[in-house]
Design a protein around this motif. Structure first.
Motif, PDB file in Angstrom:
ATOM      1  N   GLN A   8       0.631  -1.196  -0.056  1.00 15.77           N
ATOM      2  CA  GLN A   8       0.038   0.049   0.001  1.00 15.77           C
ATOM      3  C   GLN A   8       0.923   1.352   0.036  1.00 15.77           C
ATOM      4  OE1 GLN A   8      -2.409   0.847   3.615  1.00 15.77           O
ATOM      5  NE2 GLN A   8      -4.053   1.128   2.118  1.00 15.77           N
ATOM      6  N   ASN A   9       2.017   1.249   0.411  1.00 15.38           N
ATOM      7  CA  ASN A   9       3.054   2.450   0.641  1.00 15.38           C
ATOM      8  C   ASN A   9       3.748   2.525  -0.668  1.00 15.38           C
ATOM      9  OD1 ASN A   9       2.390   2.670   3.356  1.00 15.38           O
ATOM     10  ND2 ASN A   9       3.919   1.054   4.188  1.00 15.38           N
ATOM     11  N   VAL A  10       3.502   1.752  -1.525  1.00 14.63           N
ATOM     12  CA  VAL A  10       4.188   1.935  -2.865  1.00 14.63           C
ATOM     13  C   VAL A  10       3.016   2.112  -3.909  1.00 14.63           C
ATOM     14  CG1 VAL A  10       5.728   0.842  -4.578  1.00 14.63           C
ATOM     15  CG2 VAL A  10       6.094   0.319  -2.234  1.00 14.63           C
ATOM     16  N   GLY A  11       2.078   1.276  -4.216  1.00 15.97           N
ATOM     17  CA  GLY A  11       1.365   1.632  -5.223  1.00 15.97           C
ATOM     18  C   GLY A  11       1.731   1.278  -6.538  1.00 15.97           C
ATOM     19  N   GLY A  12       1.311   1.982  -7.661  1.00 14.91           N
ATOM     20  CA  GLY A  12       1.831   1.878  -8.845  1.00 14.91           C
ATOM     21  C   GLY A  12       1.296   0.542  -9.678  1.00 14.91           C
ATOM     22  N   GLY A  13       0.072   0.441  -9.400  1.00  8.72           N
ATOM     23  CA  GLY A  13      -0.644  -0.626 -10.243  1.00  8.72           C
ATOM     24  C   GLY A  13      -0.168  -1.907 -10.089  1.00  8.72           C
ATOM     25  N   VAL A  14       0.306  -2.434  -8.998  1.00  4.60           N
ATOM     26  CA  VAL A  14       0.775  -3.646  -8.312  1.00  4.60           C
ATOM     27  C   VAL A  14      -0.621  -4.273  -7.651  1.00  4.60           C
ATOM     28  CG1 VAL A  14       2.289  -5.140  -7.208  1.00  4.60           C
ATOM     29  CG2 VAL A  14       3.021  -3.069  -7.891  1.00  4.60           C
ATOM     30  N   ARG A  15      -0.832  -5.568  -8.459  1.00  3.41           N
ATOM     31  CA  ARG A  15      -1.992  -6.327  -7.892  1.00  3.41           C
ATOM     32  C   ARG A  15      -1.505  -7.195  -7.128  1.00  3.41           C
ATOM     33  NH1 ARG A  15      -6.259  -3.821  -8.482  1.00  3.41           N
ATOM     34  NH2 ARG A  15      -7.339  -5.388  -8.219  1.00  3.41           N
ATOM     35  N   PHE A  16      -2.473  -7.813  -6.133  1.00  5.15           N
ATOM     36  CA  PHE A  16      -2.006  -8.988  -4.941  1.00  5.15           C
ATOM     37  C   PHE A  16      -3.115  -9.902  -5.361  1.00  5.15           C
ATOM     38  CE2 PHE A  16      -1.019  -9.342  -0.182  1.00  5.15           C
ATOM     39  CZ  PHE A  16      -0.478 -10.379  -0.248  1.00  5.15           C
ATOM     40  N   HIS A  17      -2.832 -11.036  -5.798  1.00  5.18           N
ATOM     41  CA  HIS A  17      -3.675 -12.247  -5.894  1.00  5.18           C
ATOM     42  C   HIS A  17      -3.801 -13.092  -4.649  1.00  5.18           C
ATOM     43  CE1 HIS A  17      -4.002 -11.111 -10.417  1.00  5.18           C
ATOM     44  NE2 HIS A  17      -2.591 -10.763 -10.049  1.00  5.18           N
ATOM     45  N   LEU A  18      -4.821 -13.401  -4.376  1.00  2.62           N
ATOM     46  CA  LEU A  18      -5.228 -14.199  -3.056  1.00  2.62           C
ATOM     47  C   LEU A  18      -5.800 -15.552  -3.537  1.00  2.62           C
ATOM     48  CD1 LEU A  18      -6.215 -11.407  -0.735  1.00  2.62           C
ATOM     49  CD2 LEU A  18      -3.710 -12.569  -0.847  1.00  2.62           C
ATOM     50  N   PHE A  19      -5.096 -16.874  -3.296  1.00  5.65           N
ATOM     51  CA  PHE A  19      -5.820 -18.131  -3.748  1.00  5.65           C
ATOM     52  C   PHE A  19      -5.976 -18.709  -2.405  1.00  5.65           C
ATOM     53  CE2 PHE A  19      -3.387 -16.491  -7.441  1.00  5.65           C
ATOM     54  CZ  PHE A  19      -3.987 -17.257  -8.627  1.00  5.65           C
ATOM     55  N   ALA A  68     -13.963  -8.708   3.946  1.00  2.39           N
ATOM     56  CA  ALA A  68     -14.223  -7.841   5.021  1.00  2.39           C
ATOM     57  C   ALA A  68     -12.832  -7.537   5.793  1.00  2.39           C
ATOM     58  CB  ALA A  68     -15.020  -8.250   5.940  1.00  2.39           C
ATOM     59  N   ASN A  69     -12.223  -8.295   6.237  1.00  2.00           N
ATOM     60  CA  ASN A  69     -10.884  -8.329   6.986  1.00  2.00           C
ATOM     61  C   ASN A  69      -9.833  -7.285   6.268  1.00  2.00           C
ATOM     62  OD1 ASN A  69     -11.876  -9.694   9.056  1.00  2.00           O
ATOM     63  ND2 ASN A  69     -10.734 -11.515   8.403  1.00  2.00           N
ATOM     64  N   LEU A  70      -9.884  -7.504   4.745  1.00  2.00           N
ATOM     65  CA  LEU A  70      -8.897  -6.762   3.887  1.00  2.00           C
ATOM     66  C   LEU A  70      -9.694  -5.859   3.119  1.00  2.00           C
ATOM     67  CD1 LEU A  70      -7.207  -9.909   2.638  1.00  2.00           C
ATOM     68  CD2 LEU A  70      -6.175  -8.619   4.326  1.00  2.00           C
ATOM     69  N   ALA A  71     -10.530  -5.076   3.511  1.00  2.00           N
ATOM     70  CA  ALA A  71     -11.348  -3.964   2.996  1.00  2.00           C
ATOM     71  C   ALA A  71     -10.426  -3.046   2.651  1.00  2.00           C
ATOM     72  CB  ALA A  71     -12.801  -3.683   3.730  1.00  2.00           C
ATOM     73  N   ALA A  72      -9.773  -2.553   3.623  1.00  2.00           N
ATOM     74  CA  ALA A  72      -8.795  -1.493   3.226  1.00  2.00           C
ATOM     75  C   ALA A  72      -7.821  -1.599   2.078  1.00  2.00           C
ATOM     76  CB  ALA A  72      -8.005  -1.130   4.612  1.00  2.00           C
ATOM     77  N   PHE A  73      -7.652  -2.682   1.570  1.00  2.00           N
ATOM     78  CA  PHE A  73      -6.816  -2.963   0.447  1.00  2.00           C
ATOM     79  C   PHE A  73      -7.662  -3.391  -0.765  1.00  2.00           C
ATOM     80  CE2 PHE A  73      -4.646  -4.097   4.513  1.00  2.00           C
ATOM     81  CZ  PHE A  73      -3.710  -3.444   4.692  1.00  2.00           C
TER      82      PHE A  73
END
Length: 270
Positions: free
Chosen positions: A116-127, A161-166
């Protein structure tokens, strides 16, 4: 060895003039499927995760959403490794984040905080199945350890819900790995956290993710050093040997890490 027997052994040794650490360092190892596991003991060493104010804020939020599944010292040190490895991964010039084995989202929160501190369009995939570890494909050792059906006290809605901020950069992929890899849209990878508990799924994750690693990309394997997950260690060692890649670095936390280089090659045969 039970806690009571261990306490009695330590007390007798200290009364005879010995040191506590001598007892811990000389306990008999445990063997599982031919693999040797030695007792790891700590301190006194620098452990900034015990007292750093910023780390405590991040960790305590992750611990809160895990609802008691995280238990103190052993998880704190693993969380610290994840945060630092996420920071290291962000030094790479490109690539997304991936986590396989999400549960309620505590470990994902750690990496997402760094991202979150970097941004730049990086996606975070959660499996994750978000319904527990499936029984299908388990080895005899995994069935004996009762891994099937574990981590089932969770739902996709709760983790969202736990990760809603991201939410802006998270992509959820519910279902069975490796089936959910198809169509997931994962391209280049700079950070991968594999905490999926079974050998078959761990192998599938490595086969999918390692070829996607960019120069400087990192992999953290949570289950590598635990006797209950011996199959995860064995498939990991086999994969890196077969690919002629450097072996992973085992840590006293039970984790293992791998930092990828474009010209990586195996030098040490272990």
């Amino acid at each position: 060895m039970s806690d009571l027997i261990l306490a009695e052994a330590i007390l007798a040794h200290v009364k005879a003039g010995g040191r506590v650490m001598d007892v811990l360092n000389n306990l008999a190892p445990i063997y599982a499927e031919g693999e040797r596991y030695d007792l790891a003991c700590c301190g006194p060493f620098a452990m900034p995760w015990r007292h750093d104010a910023m780390f405590r804020i991040i960790y305590e939020e992750a611990e809160r959403i895990e609802r008691g599944a995280w238990r103190g010292f052993g998880v704190e040190s693993r969380a610290y490794v994840l945060l630092r490895m996420a920071e290291l991964a962000l030094q790479a010039v490109e690539g997304d984040f991936v986590e396989c084995g999400v549960f309620r989202g505590g470990s994902a929160l750690l990496a997402a905080t760094a991202l979150q501190n970097v941004g730049g369009g990086v996606r975070f995939h959660l499996f994750d199945t978000f319904a527990g570890v499936p029984e299908a494909g388990l080895t005899e050792a995994e069935r004996a350890a009762r891994i099937g059906g574990s981590f089932d006290d969770v739902s996709l809605d709760e983790t969202r819900a736990n990760l809603a901020a991201f939410a802006d950069f998270l992509d959820f992929h519910p279902g069975f790995v490796p089936d959910t890899f198809a169509g997931a849209g994962v391209g280049k990878v700079r950070y991968a956290h594999i905490d999926i508990n079974t050998g078959q799924a761990t192998r599938a994750c490595l086969e999918y993710l390692v070829p996607r690693l960019v120069d400087g990309g990192v992999v953290v394997l949570d289950d590598y050093g635990w006797p209950a997950y011996v199959d995860c260690k064995q498939v990991t060692d086999d994969y890196f040997a077969e690919m002629d890649l450097p072996g992973v670095m085992a840590l006293h936390t039970g984790q293992a890490i791998y930092v990828h280089r474009a010209d990586a090659r195996r030098i040490l045969n272990f």
